[in-house]
Design an enzyme around this catalytic site. Sequence first.
Site, mmCIF file in Angstrom:
data_model
loop_
_atom_site.group_PDB
_atom_site.id
_atom_site.type_symbol
_atom_site.label_atom_id
_atom_site.label_comp_id
_atom_site.label_asym_id
_atom_site.label_seq_id
_atom_site.Cartn_x
_atom_site.Cartn_y
_atom_site.Cartn_z
ATOM 1 N N ARG A 86 35.023 35.865 33.345
ATOM 2 C CA ARG A 86 33.777 36.615 33.236
ATOM 3 C C ARG A 86 33.985 37.827 32.348
ATOM 4 O O ARG A 86 34.923 38.600 32.516
ATOM 5 C CB ARG A 86 33.307 37.070 34.625
ATOM 6 C CG ARG A 86 32.153 38.062 34.639
ATOM 7 C CD ARG A 86 30.814 37.390 34.367
ATOM 8 N NE ARG A 86 29.732 38.340 34.223
ATOM 9 C CZ ARG A 86 28.881 38.676 35.174
ATOM 10 N NH1 ARG A 86 28.991 38.144 36.378
ATOM 11 N NH2 ARG A 86 27.914 39.527 34.940
ATOM 12 N N ARG A 95 27.364 33.826 31.037
ATOM 13 C CA ARG A 95 28.581 34.059 31.821
ATOM 14 C C ARG A 95 29.219 32.783 32.330
ATOM 15 O O ARG A 95 28.538 31.814 32.604
ATOM 16 C CB ARG A 95 28.292 35.003 32.973
ATOM 17 C CG ARG A 95 27.134 34.539 33.822
ATOM 18 C CD ARG A 95 26.490 35.629 34.605
ATOM 19 N NE ARG A 95 25.789 36.519 33.720
ATOM 20 C CZ ARG A 95 24.881 37.381 34.077
ATOM 21 N NH1 ARG A 95 24.545 37.509 35.331
ATOM 22 N NH2 ARG A 95 24.295 38.165 33.225
ATOM 23 N N ASP A 98 29.007 34.095 37.871
ATOM 24 C CA ASP A 98 28.306 35.265 38.396
ATOM 25 C C ASP A 98 28.214 35.096 39.903
ATOM 26 O O ASP A 98 27.738 34.062 40.383
ATOM 27 C CB ASP A 98 26.903 35.352 37.776
ATOM 28 C CG ASP A 98 26.166 36.612 38.160
ATOM 29 O OD1 ASP A 98 26.817 37.651 38.383
ATOM 30 O OD2 ASP A 98 24.921 36.569 38.222
ATOM 31 N N ASP A 100 26.829 37.154 43.261
ATOM 32 C CA ASP A 100 26.040 38.299 43.728
ATOM 33 C C ASP A 100 25.854 38.248 45.239
ATOM 34 O O ASP A 100 25.470 37.203 45.782
ATOM 35 C CB ASP A 100 24.640 38.291 43.090
ATOM 36 C CG ASP A 100 24.651 38.629 41.624
ATOM 37 O OD1 ASP A 100 25.518 39.407 41.194
ATOM 38 O OD2 ASP A 100 23.775 38.119 40.901
#
Length: 171
Positions: A86, A95, A98, A100
Site C-alpha cells: 500500500r 491501492r 485498503d 478501514d
Amino acid sequence: MTEAGRWVAIGLGANLGDRGRALAMALLAMDALPGTRLVAVSSLYSTAPVDSSGPDYLNAVAAVRTTLAPLALLDALQAIELAAGRERPYRNAPRTLDLDIELWEDECIRLPRLCVPHPRMHERAFVLVPLAEIAPWRVTLAQLQAVAGQGIRMAEGAGWHLQLQAPAPAA
C-alpha cells in the site's frame, strides 16, 4: 459464555494487483493479530471507484473480535496494508489494499487518527451491502436504498477467501 473481545467491522478493498488474493491474505493476517479472531466474512463484491480512479475494486467486510485497543488495531491494519504494498501518494489513490475500521460495537470514537463509525460508510454501497450480509442488524433498509444506484455486484459468494488463501501451486 461471552466471546472475548470487542466486535469490530472492517472494510476491505483493493483495485491494484491480485485484488482477491490481497484481500484473502489480509483476512489471514487479521486473524493472526494478538487477541483477534475473525468471526465473519462477507461475499466478495465488485464496484467502480468512488471519488477515485483506476480499475474496479473488489470489496468485502469482515467482523473480528479483538482485545486490542482501537488505535492498536488501526496500527496493525495499516501494517498489513503496508506489507501488501500500500502506498498513499494522494487521497483516494488506487491501492493494493485498503483496510478501514467501520464499526466498533456501538461505540463512537473520535480521535485525530480514527473516527468510528467510519464517517463515509453510510454513503458507500461497497460497505453497506457486505455489512448487511454479515450483520444485518447494523444496516437499515433506508441506508441500503440510499446507495442502491452505486453499481455494486457480487463477484464471489461466501467462502471466497478460503480458496484464495490456499498456497499457490508450485511451478
